[in-house]
Design a protein around this motif. Sequence first.
Motif, PDB file in Angstrom:
ATOM      1  N   ALA A  72     -27.197 -27.883 -24.556  1.00  0.00           N
ATOM      2  CA  ALA A  72     -26.672 -28.379 -25.820  1.00  0.00           C
ATOM      3  C   ALA A  72     -27.681 -29.374 -26.402  1.00  0.00           C
ATOM      4  CB  ALA A  72     -25.322 -29.057 -25.627  1.00  0.00           C
ATOM      5  N   TYR A  73     -28.132 -29.092 -27.610  1.00  0.00           N
ATOM      6  CA  TYR A  73     -29.067 -29.962 -28.324  1.00  0.00           C
ATOM      7  C   TYR A  73     -28.275 -30.743 -29.366  1.00  0.00           C
ATOM      8  CZ  TYR A  73     -32.631 -31.235 -31.806  1.00  0.00           C
ATOM      9  OH  TYR A  73     -33.402 -31.911 -32.718  1.00  0.00           O
ATOM     10  N   CYS A 103     -20.056 -30.623 -21.917  1.00  0.00           N
ATOM     11  CA  CYS A 103     -20.262 -31.879 -21.179  1.00  0.00           C
ATOM     12  C   CYS A 103     -20.902 -31.648 -19.808  1.00  0.00           C
ATOM     13  CB  CYS A 103     -18.969 -32.671 -21.056  1.00  0.00           C
ATOM     14  SG  CYS A 103     -17.707 -31.939 -20.016  1.00  0.00           S
ATOM     15  N   SER A 104     -20.758 -30.473 -19.245  1.00  0.00           N
ATOM     16  CA  SER A 104     -21.391 -30.208 -17.947  1.00  0.00           C
ATOM     17  C   SER A 104     -22.693 -29.432 -18.088  1.00  0.00           C
ATOM     18  CB  SER A 104     -20.425 -29.424 -17.050  1.00  0.00           C
ATOM     19  OG  SER A 104     -20.150 -28.161 -17.615  1.00  0.00           O
ATOM     20  N   LYS A 105     -23.194 -29.295 -19.314  1.00  0.00           N
ATOM     21  CA  LYS A 105     -24.444 -28.578 -19.569  1.00  0.00           C
ATOM     22  C   LYS A 105     -25.594 -29.575 -19.719  1.00  0.00           C
ATOM     23  CE  LYS A 105     -21.713 -25.018 -20.098  1.00  0.00           C
ATOM     24  NZ  LYS A 105     -20.526 -25.336 -19.371  1.00  0.00           N
ATOM     25  N   PHE A 106     -26.800 -29.075 -19.647  1.00  0.00           N
ATOM     26  CA  PHE A 106     -27.988 -29.891 -19.918  1.00  0.00           C
ATOM     27  C   PHE A 106     -27.954 -30.275 -21.390  1.00  0.00           C
ATOM     28  CE2 PHE A 106     -32.435 -30.133 -21.336  1.00  0.00           C
ATOM     29  CZ  PHE A 106     -32.886 -31.158 -20.519  1.00  0.00           C
ATOM     30  N   GLN A 107     -27.936 -31.569 -21.679  1.00  0.00           N
ATOM     31  CA  GLN A 107     -27.910 -32.062 -23.060  1.00  0.00           C
ATOM     32  C   GLN A 107     -29.218 -32.776 -23.362  1.00  0.00           C
ATOM     33  OE1 GLN A 107     -24.453 -34.432 -24.044  1.00  0.00           O
ATOM     34  NE2 GLN A 107     -23.136 -33.186 -22.742  1.00  0.00           N
ATOM     35  N   PHE A 108     -29.713 -32.565 -24.567  1.00  0.00           N
ATOM     36  CA  PHE A 108     -30.908 -33.290 -24.964  1.00  0.00           C
ATOM     37  C   PHE A 108     -30.871 -33.602 -26.445  1.00  0.00           C
ATOM     38  CE2 PHE A 108     -32.015 -28.903 -25.660  1.00  0.00           C
ATOM     39  CZ  PHE A 108     -32.898 -28.889 -26.729  1.00  0.00           C
ATOM     40  N   TYR A 118     -28.420 -44.264 -26.404  1.00  0.00           N
ATOM     41  CA  TYR A 118     -28.394 -43.009 -25.651  1.00  0.00           C
ATOM     42  C   TYR A 118     -28.526 -43.247 -24.145  1.00  0.00           C
ATOM     43  CZ  TYR A 118     -28.920 -41.238 -30.370  1.00  0.00           C
ATOM     44  OH  TYR A 118     -28.731 -40.979 -31.702  1.00  0.00           O
ATOM     45  N   GLU A 119     -29.274 -44.258 -23.747  1.00  0.00           N
ATOM     46  CA  GLU A 119     -29.394 -44.583 -22.322  1.00  0.00           C
ATOM     47  C   GLU A 119     -28.045 -45.004 -21.749  1.00  0.00           C
ATOM     48  OE1 GLU A 119     -32.540 -47.457 -22.419  1.00  0.00           O
ATOM     49  OE2 GLU A 119     -34.098 -45.910 -22.441  1.00  0.00           O
ATOM     50  N   HIS A 120     -27.219 -45.634 -22.569  1.00  0.00           N
ATOM     51  CA  HIS A 120     -25.872 -46.027 -22.162  1.00  0.00           C
ATOM     52  C   HIS A 120     -25.056 -44.809 -21.710  1.00  0.00           C
ATOM     53  CE1 HIS A 120     -22.016 -48.176 -22.266  1.00  0.00           C
ATOM     54  NE2 HIS A 120     -21.548 -47.170 -22.975  1.00  0.00           N
ATOM     55  N   PHE A 121     -25.368 -43.645 -22.247  1.00  0.00           N
ATOM     56  CA  PHE A 121     -24.663 -42.406 -21.915  1.00  0.00           C
ATOM     57  C   PHE A 121     -25.408 -41.566 -20.879  1.00  0.00           C
ATOM     58  CE2 PHE A 121     -22.975 -43.564 -26.052  1.00  0.00           C
ATOM     59  CZ  PHE A 121     -21.606 -43.430 -25.832  1.00  0.00           C
ATOM     60  N   GLY A 122     -26.432 -42.153 -20.248  1.00  0.00           N
ATOM     61  CA  GLY A 122     -27.147 -41.453 -19.186  1.00  0.00           C
ATOM     62  C   GLY A 122     -28.351 -40.666 -19.634  1.00  0.00           C
ATOM     63  N   SER A 127     -40.378 -41.263 -25.347  1.00  0.00           N
ATOM     64  CA  SER A 127     -39.993 -41.982 -26.562  1.00  0.00           C
ATOM     65  C   SER A 127     -39.379 -41.065 -27.609  1.00  0.00           C
ATOM     66  CB  SER A 127     -41.201 -42.689 -27.159  1.00  0.00           C
ATOM     67  OG  SER A 127     -42.183 -41.745 -27.526  1.00  0.00           O
ATOM     68  N   LYS A 128     -39.527 -39.758 -27.479  1.00  0.00           N
ATOM     69  CA  LYS A 128     -38.949 -38.840 -28.450  1.00  0.00           C
ATOM     70  C   LYS A 128     -37.875 -37.939 -27.869  1.00  0.00           C
ATOM     71  CE  LYS A 128     -42.740 -38.562 -31.695  1.00  0.00           C
ATOM     72  NZ  LYS A 128     -42.212 -39.240 -32.838  1.00  0.00           N
ATOM     73  N   LEU A 129     -38.093 -37.393 -26.701  1.00  0.00           N
ATOM     74  CA  LEU A 129     -37.168 -36.427 -26.110  1.00  0.00           C
ATOM     75  C   LEU A 129     -36.371 -37.088 -25.000  1.00  0.00           C
ATOM     76  CD1 LEU A 129     -36.188 -33.489 -26.153  1.00  0.00           C
ATOM     77  CD2 LEU A 129     -37.940 -33.002 -24.443  1.00  0.00           C
ATOM     78  N   MET A 130     -35.055 -37.080 -25.134  1.00  0.00           N
ATOM     79  CA  MET A 130     -34.189 -37.661 -24.124  1.00  0.00           C
ATOM     80  C   MET A 130     -33.222 -36.591 -23.643  1.00  0.00           C
ATOM     81  SD  MET A 130     -33.427 -41.413 -25.752  1.00  0.00           S
ATOM     82  CE  MET A 130     -33.000 -42.141 -24.168  1.00  0.00           C
ATOM     83  N   SER A 131     -32.836 -36.665 -22.371  1.00  0.00           N
ATOM     84  CA  SER A 131     -31.921 -35.665 -21.826  1.00  0.00           C
ATOM     85  C   SER A 131     -31.048 -36.280 -20.750  1.00  0.00           C
ATOM     86  CB  SER A 131     -32.708 -34.491 -21.246  1.00  0.00           C
ATOM     87  OG  SER A 131     -33.503 -34.931 -20.157  1.00  0.00           O
ATOM     88  N   THR A 132     -29.988 -35.539 -20.404  1.00  0.00           N
ATOM     89  CA  THR A 132     -29.128 -35.923 -19.289  1.00  0.00           C
ATOM     90  C   THR A 132     -29.293 -34.881 -18.207  1.00  0.00           C
ATOM     91  OG1 THR A 132     -27.244 -34.669 -20.138  1.00  0.00           O
ATOM     92  CG2 THR A 132     -27.389 -36.985 -20.752  1.00  0.00           C
TER      93      THR A 132
END
Length: 134
Positions: A72-73, A103-108, A118-122, A127-132
């Motif tokens: 999920a993007y 919610c159980s998928k790879f999110q970015f 966004y770090e608060h949510f894991g 600096s540009k691409l963030m993921s869980t």
Amino acid sequence: MIYECKSYRVSDDRNDVQLDKVESLLRLSYWAGDRPLETIKVSIENSICFSLFSDELQVGFARVVTDFATVAYIADLIIHPDHRDKGIGKWMFELIHNDPRWCSKFQFLATDDAHALYEHFGFSGSSKLMSTTV
């Protein structure tokens, strides 16, 4: 689905999107300020859209591009400046991030700002691409 918090409402019904308001919001952004209206329309048609309303006026927007199986993007999250700093963006992101459809998928997401949010949510990353992690 419709979610309510204080005097705000979030809807994921694409029919609720107020295209003129979304275009105006995206014009305020560094990432989509010059995005053509036709491109905005196509992106809405091919995404799960989240519209944030104050009364009946759209004051926020985000969308998710997903295959519902692995990824999920999260894209185009924006809140009108008059409605920022009230916790509404955080609430909206939490709804999107925790949506049972992914919610159980790879999110970015890709961003140049709001890393602490966004770090608060894991989310973590460059600096540009963030993921869980899944």
